[in-house]
Every structure is written in C-alpha cells, then in structure tokens.
Write an enzyme that holds these catalytic residues in place. Sequence first.
Site, PDB file in Angstrom:
ATOM      1  N   ARG A 206     105.094  32.257  51.642  1.00  0.00           N
ATOM      2  CA  ARG A 206     103.941  31.690  50.948  1.00  0.00           C
ATOM      3  C   ARG A 206     104.350  30.538  50.019  1.00  0.00           C
ATOM      4  O   ARG A 206     103.503  29.897  49.437  1.00  0.00           O
ATOM      5  CB  ARG A 206     103.356  32.815  50.131  1.00  0.00           C
ATOM      6  CG  ARG A 206     101.882  32.960  49.935  1.00  0.00           C
ATOM      7  CD  ARG A 206     101.013  32.954  51.115  1.00  0.00           C
ATOM      8  NE  ARG A 206      99.701  33.419  50.759  1.00  0.00           N
ATOM      9  CZ  ARG A 206      99.103  34.454  51.328  1.00  0.00           C
ATOM     10  NH1 ARG A 206      99.676  35.103  52.310  1.00  0.00           N
ATOM     11  NH2 ARG A 206      97.901  34.809  50.954  1.00  0.00           N
TER      12      ARG A 206
ATOM     13  N   ARG B  57      83.220  36.820  55.007  1.00  0.00           N
ATOM     14  CA  ARG B  57      84.090  37.751  55.743  1.00  0.00           C
ATOM     15  C   ARG B  57      83.874  39.198  55.301  1.00  0.00           C
ATOM     16  O   ARG B  57      83.732  39.490  54.124  1.00  0.00           O
ATOM     17  CB  ARG B  57      85.560  37.366  55.509  1.00  0.00           C
ATOM     18  CG  ARG B  57      86.537  38.303  56.217  1.00  0.00           C
ATOM     19  CD  ARG B  57      87.876  37.677  56.370  1.00  0.00           C
ATOM     20  NE  ARG B  57      88.600  37.572  55.106  1.00  0.00           N
ATOM     21  CZ  ARG B  57      89.835  37.089  55.013  1.00  0.00           C
ATOM     22  NH1 ARG B  57      90.463  36.663  56.094  1.00  0.00           N
ATOM     23  NH2 ARG B  57      90.431  37.022  53.846  1.00  0.00           N
TER      24      ARG B  57
ATOM     25  N   ARG C 128      92.410  31.126  45.322  1.00  0.00           N
ATOM     26  CA  ARG C 128      93.376  31.277  46.428  1.00  0.00           C
ATOM     27  C   ARG C 128      93.602  29.946  47.144  1.00  0.00           C
ATOM     28  O   ARG C 128      94.714  29.652  47.576  1.00  0.00           O
ATOM     29  CB  ARG C 128      92.876  32.346  47.415  1.00  0.00           C
ATOM     30  CG  ARG C 128      93.004  33.760  46.843  1.00  0.00           C
ATOM     31  CD  ARG C 128      92.169  34.759  47.608  1.00  0.00           C
ATOM     32  NE  ARG C 128      92.639  34.955  48.967  1.00  0.00           N
ATOM     33  CZ  ARG C 128      91.857  35.370  49.968  1.00  0.00           C
ATOM     34  NH1 ARG C 128      90.572  35.581  49.765  1.00  0.00           N
ATOM     35  NH2 ARG C 128      92.361  35.549  51.158  1.00  0.00           N
TER      36      ARG C 128
ATOM     37  N   ARG D  88      86.326  42.110  50.968  1.00  0.00           N
ATOM     38  CA  ARG D  88      87.552  42.223  50.189  1.00  0.00           C
ATOM     39  C   ARG D  88      87.271  41.724  48.782  1.00  0.00           C
ATOM     40  O   ARG D  88      86.538  40.768  48.598  1.00  0.00           O
ATOM     41  CB  ARG D  88      88.650  41.349  50.819  1.00  0.00           C
ATOM     42  CG  ARG D  88      89.518  42.076  51.793  1.00  0.00           C
ATOM     43  CD  ARG D  88      90.426  41.166  52.574  1.00  0.00           C
ATOM     44  NE  ARG D  88      91.244  40.242  51.761  1.00  0.00           N
ATOM     45  CZ  ARG D  88      92.191  39.455  52.268  1.00  0.00           C
ATOM     46  NH1 ARG D  88      92.438  39.484  53.576  1.00  0.00           N
ATOM     47  NH2 ARG D  88      92.882  38.655  51.499  1.00  0.00           N
TER      48      ARG D  88
HETATM   49  P1  AMP Z   1      96.284  37.498  52.516  1.00  0.00           P
HETATM   50  O1  AMP Z   1      95.750  38.731  53.146  1.00  0.00           O
HETATM   51  O2  AMP Z   1      97.431  36.893  53.283  1.00  0.00           O
HETATM   52  O3  AMP Z   1      95.216  36.488  52.200  1.00  0.00           O
HETATM   53  O4  AMP Z   1      96.911  37.939  51.106  1.00  0.00           O
HETATM   54  C1  AMP Z   1      96.124  38.536  50.105  1.00  0.00           C
HETATM   55  C2  AMP Z   1      96.858  38.444  48.762  1.00  0.00           C
HETATM   56  O5  AMP Z   1      98.101  39.152  48.851  1.00  0.00           O
HETATM   57  C3  AMP Z   1      97.246  37.040  48.336  1.00  0.00           C
HETATM   58  O6  AMP Z   1      96.189  36.363  47.647  1.00  0.00           O
HETATM   59  C4  AMP Z   1      98.420  37.332  47.410  1.00  0.00           C
HETATM   60  O7  AMP Z   1      97.986  37.849  46.164  1.00  0.00           O
HETATM   61  C5  AMP Z   1      99.130  38.456  48.139  1.00  0.00           C
HETATM   62  N1  AMP Z   1     100.140  37.978  49.117  1.00  0.00           N
HETATM   63  C6  AMP Z   1     100.107  38.121  50.485  1.00  0.00           C
HETATM   64  N2  AMP Z   1     101.217  37.621  51.040  1.00  0.00           N
HETATM   65  C7  AMP Z   1     101.982  37.150  50.027  1.00  0.00           C
HETATM   66  C8  AMP Z   1     103.254  36.518  49.964  1.00  0.00           C
HETATM   67  N3  AMP Z   1     103.987  36.259  51.074  1.00  0.00           N
HETATM   68  N4  AMP Z   1     103.726  36.171  48.741  1.00  0.00           N
HETATM   69  C9  AMP Z   1     103.027  36.430  47.603  1.00  0.00           C
HETATM   70  N5  AMP Z   1     101.830  37.020  47.597  1.00  0.00           N
HETATM   71  C10 AMP Z   1     101.297  37.391  48.789  1.00  0.00           C
END
Ligand code: AMP
Length: 213
Positions: free
Chosen positions: A91, A126, A170, A159
Amino acid sequence: MSARRFILLGPPGAGKGTQSQRLVSDLGLPQISTGDLLRAARKAGTVLGLKAQGFMDAGQLVPDALIFELVEERLAQADAAAGYILDGFPRNVAQADEMARRGIVVDRVVLMEVPTEALVARLSGRRVCGQCAATYHAEAFPTRVEGVCDACGGVVSQRKDDTAEVVSQRLDVYARETSPLIAYYSSVGSLRRVDGFESTEKVYASIMTALSA
Ligand code: AMP
C-alpha cells in the site's frame, strides 16, 4: 506463460476484489487481500485485529509491522507456494521495499485505472456479504432480497469505511501513499495498465493480457 505472482494495484473501488474472485478460480491461485485478512482478524477479536480497527475505521493505513505479520503467515500456507494474487498490498513504497527485503517475489503489477468520480459512486453504493464476502451495489447490482446475500443467505451490509466521509479519506490516502507505487513498479518494468472503467468482462480480458504480455 502467464505471471503467477502478481499485484492488483488500484484505488479503493477499482474492482480489485471482484476481478480477484474470478482470477482465483481460473488461475487456481489464492487471493491475498490484506483488507480481508484484517477484517477477519477483527471479526475473530485477535490482538492484531483490535490494534488495526481504529486505523481502518478512520480510512488510515494500518502500521506496516501488523500487515507483514498477516502477510507472512498467509504466504507460508501451502496454497501460496505456486503463486498468489496480492490485492491491496503493498500500500506504500515502504511496504514494497520491505517485501523485496523479505524475498516476496512479484512478477507483474497490474494497475486498474478508474476515474475518481466513479470510485466514489461505486464505494458509497457497495454492499458486502459478511459471510462469503460477495459484493453488491445498492443501485447497480442489488441483492434479490434486501440485506440477504443471493449466494449464501448471509447478511449483506455496508462496510463502515464505505461511508462518504471515510471514502474521501481513503482516496486521499491512496493518492498520497499508494499511487507512488505506480512510478516505483514502472521503473523496474513490471507495471501494466488496465482500463478498469469497462465492463467486468472486458477488464478481466485486459488483466489476462497484462499477465501474459
Ligand atoms: P481494503 O479492503 O483493501 O480497502 O482495506 C481496508 C482498510 O484496511 C484500509 O483502508 C486500511 O485501513 C487497511 N489496509 C488494508 N491493506 C493494507 C495495507 N497493505 N497496509 C495498510 N493498511 C491496509
């Protein structure tokens, strides 16, 4: 020969999860989504899950050390030996550097590009099944019965981090922290760009081309 250790890179709402589901069944590779691993840790009430939740609910990145704990554990499982689809990881550039240091190999990085206005509409509509993680959209792709998953009968809801305020946070975090990975992987020649603002079918076909080219 198609790449078998690859990253799906793109902003939240680009369709990484949707495309991963089909890639998993067609390529026989596991999807390793750090977001899903974190949500599972929270649901299970682990210490790591508790540490992560404040960051997640605020739309901030979870500290890298926690992410590597989850990823290393997942990569050590037998099904990841022949390859993996990394979704939402790395990320930021620090995570990409740390991956390289730990010997986590990546053959290809597929960037899914979608205009920001479309991302906001996709994310705020979503809805996700809490049981099987199938995704829906309140207007474009609703469940047959409101709040009930068509696939497994689980409860479908929004979510916490898909609300308007957290979505904009985000997207800012993506622009600031994650998008530098585009130049990072471009410079080593592993990046391929895909238009993610097409039909699911077309995007899938472009991803397959990007994996073989
Ligand atoms: P996502 O489902 O990929 O949108 O992730 C949801 C949330 O999880 C993000 O907004 C972050 O808070 C955390 N997150 C997911 N993947 C990572 C990562 N590789 N590094 C840091 N935070 C993460």
